[in-house]
Design an enzyme around this catalytic site. Structure first.
Site, PDB file in Angstrom:
ATOM      1  N   LYS A 280       8.934  24.968 -15.234  1.00 48.91           N
ATOM      2  CA  LYS A 280       8.241  23.817 -15.813  1.00 48.91           C
ATOM      3  C   LYS A 280       8.820  22.571 -15.151  1.00 48.91           C
ATOM      4  CE  LYS A 280       6.819  21.834 -20.217  1.00 48.91           C
ATOM      5  NZ  LYS A 280       7.075  20.427 -19.942  1.00 48.91           N
TER       6      LYS A 280
ATOM      7  N   LYS B 203      11.710  26.364 -23.190  1.00 48.78           N
ATOM      8  CA  LYS B 203      12.575  25.271 -22.757  1.00 48.78           C
ATOM      9  C   LYS B 203      14.022  25.746 -22.583  1.00 48.78           C
ATOM     10  CE  LYS B 203      10.627  21.529 -22.649  1.00 48.78           C
ATOM     11  NZ  LYS B 203      10.282  20.606 -23.667  1.00 48.78           N
TER      12      LYS B 203
HETATM   13  S1  IVH Z   1       0.392  24.372 -17.295  1.00 47.33           S
HETATM   14  C1  IVH Z   1      -2.989  23.774 -20.494  1.00 47.33           C
HETATM   15  N1  IVH Z   1       2.459  24.658 -15.748  1.00 47.33           N
HETATM   16  O1  IVH Z   1       4.109  20.360 -18.887  1.00 47.33           O
HETATM   17  C2  IVH Z   1      -1.639  23.388 -20.003  1.00 47.33           C
HETATM   18  N2  IVH Z   1       2.310  22.662 -17.037  1.00 47.33           N
HETATM   19  O2  IVH Z   1       4.161  20.311 -21.817  1.00 47.33           O
HETATM   20  C3  IVH Z   1      -1.595  23.273 -18.533  1.00 47.33           C
HETATM   21  N3  IVH Z   1       4.130  21.091 -16.656  1.00 47.33           N
HETATM   22  O3  IVH Z   1       1.248  18.414 -19.380  1.00 47.33           O
HETATM   23  C4  IVH Z   1      -0.251  22.963 -18.063  1.00 47.33           C
HETATM   24  N4  IVH Z   1       5.192  22.288 -15.162  1.00 47.33           N
HETATM   25  O4  IVH Z   1       2.527  18.110 -17.195  1.00 47.33           O
HETATM   26  C5  IVH Z   1       1.846  23.872 -16.633  1.00 47.33           C
HETATM   27  N5  IVH Z   1       4.212  25.015 -14.299  1.00 47.33           N
HETATM   28  C6  IVH Z   1       3.602  24.249 -15.173  1.00 47.33           C
HETATM   29  C7  IVH Z   1       4.112  22.994 -15.544  1.00 47.33           C
HETATM   30  C8  IVH Z   1       3.437  22.232 -16.484  1.00 47.33           C
HETATM   31  C9  IVH Z   1       5.184  21.150 -15.833  1.00 47.33           C
HETATM   32  C10 IVH Z   1       3.852  19.982 -17.568  1.00 47.33           C
HETATM   33  C11 IVH Z   1       2.449  19.457 -17.563  1.00 47.33           C
HETATM   34  C12 IVH Z   1       1.976  19.546 -18.980  1.00 47.33           C
HETATM   35  C13 IVH Z   1       3.263  19.630 -19.716  1.00 47.33           C
HETATM   36  C14 IVH Z   1       3.046  20.347 -21.014  1.00 47.33           C
END
Ligand code: IVH
Length: 772
Positions: free
Chosen positions: A147, A343
């Site tokens: 993430k 997390k």
């Molecule tokens: S998937 C439907 N993949 O985390 C959700 N999000 O807490 C699609 N983020 O707004 C997001 N790394 O900005 C996804 N590998 C990852 C991610 C990621 C960072 C962020 C993104 C999202 C937030 C959600």
């Protein structure tokens, strides 16, 4: 006022020049020092404003903000000639993020729900299996990937060309940052072999090395430095001058997509491979895992590499690999069911607890906040932590069970503070060996510190509340702040700080006043224009922004009222069910007498439980409750029907219903709501006519065992076609879908002449092939 703009953590990276000048009495400064000091203060205050209004950076507390403003004014008073053209004394709040056009996302940009424990991941897998009705041994692979701790960006490609880039914004509307996105090397300007229309989503971030180099350059140039790479990335992307963005070393990982004119693949991993083939960077630590065990292995591998990756990550994201299953799983209000963020563990630090302050929220809740000696936790300076409520301070949780080994929290204690993700810091532990001798147990106030009214704790409630209602200035202001917040009216240029100021000056006391501001300050609008910080243009802009929001969707209005237990999800449920403001009001008013009865029934139930316990027998709940209803001939059947309809709405229980009816029935609160509604044009909730499904607008009840899909899935599908799903059969029910084992509900439906069908007929009706 209640003191704080949410009291988030503090981060004050880049406070220049050194502490010597920052600490010097204004009267003792030389002219050069004063000029540097005014520049520093202007910078800090601008950054605090931006953080507060645009959420890019950590904030400083109200007290610190006010102290900086006072210091600025004192230096200016001593050296009037040095007053800057951009002096903070001339500004209130931050200019809204002008300059970027708005972009409405064709598909909402959602966030992820969070998990912290390994067991949450096992439960995530189990939950999805339950929802999809999969057997324990059916394969259910997931992807696992880091993430990224940056900011999300949507890139629209049409005919293979990048035509638009937008930030996430509030998820529905973001800012158009196309020119800036074009300067990022990782973002291809054109794609070969992509669907004609394709929206790629991913994260803009900055590497540790680039971040450090940027801060050095900024400091040398006397420009502002950034608290962490994420703020640097956000600040760099949201530059009005794209030449500045070009000079900033931004990077981009693609990990998702929005609208597509043709599917990218059948699986998540396949889609990611295609994005890579188009020329996007995709994260090299992405793996396909066949279940929780492998997911957790990958989590640990990623965690082990975290320190050496060279960019910030704050967890691991798992996604269901099969896209057809993602589609079936769909979304909750703001998060997908098919993904979760796991997390990394919170960061910890010890510090001294200097004071406990009480803040009063919009529903009157007295919330204790720990004021801490500032300490760095995971790169952010923390000086506040939430203490939840009086039981928590005393060392008990909401069920009365012992927490922290029963240690209470006292002013003067050494406390271990932690942060997980963006959440407000909390206290993990207290070091009793360092407790000062004079420290005494905290005595929680029983009157409101803001208005002096009684602060009452209802039985069964962990929270003590100020009984002052709108006469309590803290409640009034917090209600106003909530009213203008993002998910509510979101009026551009009218943020929390402006609302506070207008309230303090007696210009607005309740939401309706916002819409009469222009008429009241009338003809010339001179009063607003002349006041500190409001130029001709900002006053005009403010009034225009207010006018724009007279047209408001029903769900936003309901949410904006800030009623207890009525958050965004409940507001949307209510809006979908009643569709118009008039219908909602009528129903809630009608249900009110039954709500009182419901409370009487609750009281009788509680009494029965106590008596039964003392007499050592089982409590007779149902007969006791029924008796209360029966002995109330004064309750018109329509009231009971309205009440049952209200609590029958899926997602709405008696607590919500009671809060709604009580608020609408309370005369001063109602007067305030009516005055507001009179100022607005309330848009009906989009409904049946927007869906051509034969079940659109119909009220459906599911009962018995469903075999082709689970109850949750059936409900989500029905709602996506515009149907209302209710938990109980009434005269308003249009269709009962009865599986094997249907009992009382089927009988009631037959008595009422409600159309009843089995699951297959239902699936045929909604045009779905049997799922699974
Ligand atoms: S998937 C439907 N993949 O985390 C959700 N999000 O807490 C699609 N983020 O707004 C997001 N790394 O900005 C996804 N590998 C990852 C991610 C990621 C960072 C962020 C993104 C999202 C937030 C959600």
């Amino acid at each position: 006022m209640s003191g704080s703009h949410n009291s988030r953590d503090q981060g004050q990276a880049g406070a220049r020049p050194g502490p010597d000048i920052a600490q010097t009495d204004p009267a003792a400064l030389t002219e050069d020092q004063a000029s540097a000091e005014l520049a520093r203060l202007a910078d800090l205050l601008a950054r605090a404003n931006a953080a507060y209004h645009h959420d890019d950076a950590p904030e400083i507390s109200d007290a610190d903000y006010d102290a900086l403003k006072r210091r600025n004014a004192a230096v200016e008073a001593r050296f009037p000639a040095l007053k800057r053209p951009d002096s903070p004394s001339d500004q209130i709040g931050a200019a809204p993020a002008e300059g970027f056009g708005k972009v409405r996302h064709a598909q909402r940009m959602l966030s992820l729900s969070n998990a912290f424990e390994d067991s949450d991941i096992v439960e995530f897998d189990a939950r999805i299996r339950r929802y999809l009705n999969l057997a324990p041994l059916d394969p259910l692979p997931f992807t696992a990937e880091p993430k990224i701790d940056g900011l999300s960006l949507s890139l629209l490609y049409e005919g293979g060309e990048l035509t638009r880039a937008a930030t996430r914004g509030d998820g529905e509307t973001g800012e158009n940052v196309t020119a800036n996105a074009r300067t990022i090397a990782d973002i291809p300007p054109r794609l070969e072999g992509a669907p004609d229309r394709l929206e790629v989503r991913g994260e803009v971030y900055m590497s540790h090395a680039d971040f450090a180099a940027l801060n050095i350059r900024q400091a040398e140039a006397g420009a502002k430095t950034f608290a962490n790479p994420r703020n640097a990335a956000a600040g760099s992307l949201r530059q009005l001058d794209s030449a500045i963005t070009r000079s900033r070393p931004l990077k981009f990982f693609a990990y998702a997509w929005g609208v597509t004119s043709a599917p990218l693949a059948e699986t998540q991993i396949g889609a990611i491979e295609r994005l890579a083939a188009f020329g996007f960077q995709v994260n090299p630590l992405t793996r396909l895992c066949d279940g929780p065990e492998e997911m957790l292995d990958q989590y640990r591998r990623i965690e082990d590499q975290r320190a050496t990756l060279g960019y910030d990550i704050d967890g691991v994201v798992y996604k269901v690999n099969r896209l057809d299953l993602q589609e079936r799983l769909g979304f909750r209000a703001t998060t997908p069911r098919w993904a979760i963020a796991h997390k990394f563990a919170a960061e910890l630090a010890w510090t001294r607890l200097e004071a406990i302050d009480i803040q009063v929220g919009r529903t009157g809740a007295l919330s204790p906040v720990a004021r801490l000696h500032p300490v760095t936790v995971g790169g952010v300076v923390v000086s506040n932590a939430t203490l939840h409520n009086e039981d928590y301070i005393a060392g008990r949780d909401s069920r009365g069970e012992v927490i922290r080994g029963g240690k209470d929290i006292r002013v003067g204690d050494w406390a271990q503070v932690y942060r997980a993700g963006d959440v407000i810091p909390k206290i993990a532990d207290i070091d009793l060996s360092r407790r000062p001798e004079e420290a005494v147990p905290f005595s929680f106030p029983t009157t409101c510190p803001e208005c002096g009214s009684d602060a009452v704790r209802e039985p069964g409630d962990a929270i003590r509340r100020c009984a002052g209602g709108l006469i309590c200035p803290a409640q009034a202001v917090e209600k106003l702040k909530h009213f203008v917040s993002r998910g509510a009216f979101d009026i551009e240029g009218l943020g929390a700080r402006q609302v506070e100021q207008f309230y303090r000056d007696g210009w607005i006391a309740e939401p309706a006043d916002i819409f009469t501001l222009q008429t009241r300050y009338g003809s010339g609008m001179q009063q607003v224009k002349n006041r500190e910080g409001w130029g001709e243009k900002s006053a005009d802009n403010l009034f225009a922004a207010i006018e724009e929001k007279r047209d408001i969707p029903l769900r936003r209005l309901i949410f904006a009222l800030g009623l207890r237990h009525v958050g965004e999800v409940v507001s949307a449920d209510l809006a979908r069910h009643y569709r118009s403001w008039a219908a909602l009001l009528e129903a809630v008013d009608q249900a009110a007498p039954a709500a009182l009865r419901h409370r009487a029934a609750d009281a009788a139930e509680e009494a029965e439980r106590a008596t039964a316990q003392s007499e050592g027998r089982r409590a007779r709940i149902k007969p006791v409750r029924d008796a209360i209803w029966a002995e109330a001939p004064d309750i018109p059947p329509a009231a009971r029907a309205a009440w049952e309809d209200l609590v029958g709405i899926d997602g709405i229980g008696a607590t919500v219903a009671a809060s709604l009816t009580a608020s609408f029935a309370q005369s001063s609160e109602r007067a305030s709501i009516d005055a507001l509604a009179a100022q607005l044009r309330i848009a009906q909730e989009a409904g049946p006519q927007d869906s051509d499904s034969p079940v659109a607008g119909k009220t459906v009840v599911f009962t018995g065992k469903l075999e082709k899909m689970t109850r949750d899935e059936a409900k989500a599908r029905a709602e996506s076609l515009g149907a209302k799903v209710s938990g109980s059969v009434s005269a308003k029910t249009d269709i009962l879908v009865a599986g094997p084992g249907a009992g009382a509900k089927a009988k009631k439906a037959a008595d009422l002449g409600v159309t009843t069908m089995d699951e297959d007929s239902w699936l045929a009706l909604i045009g779905a092939g049997p799922a699974g």
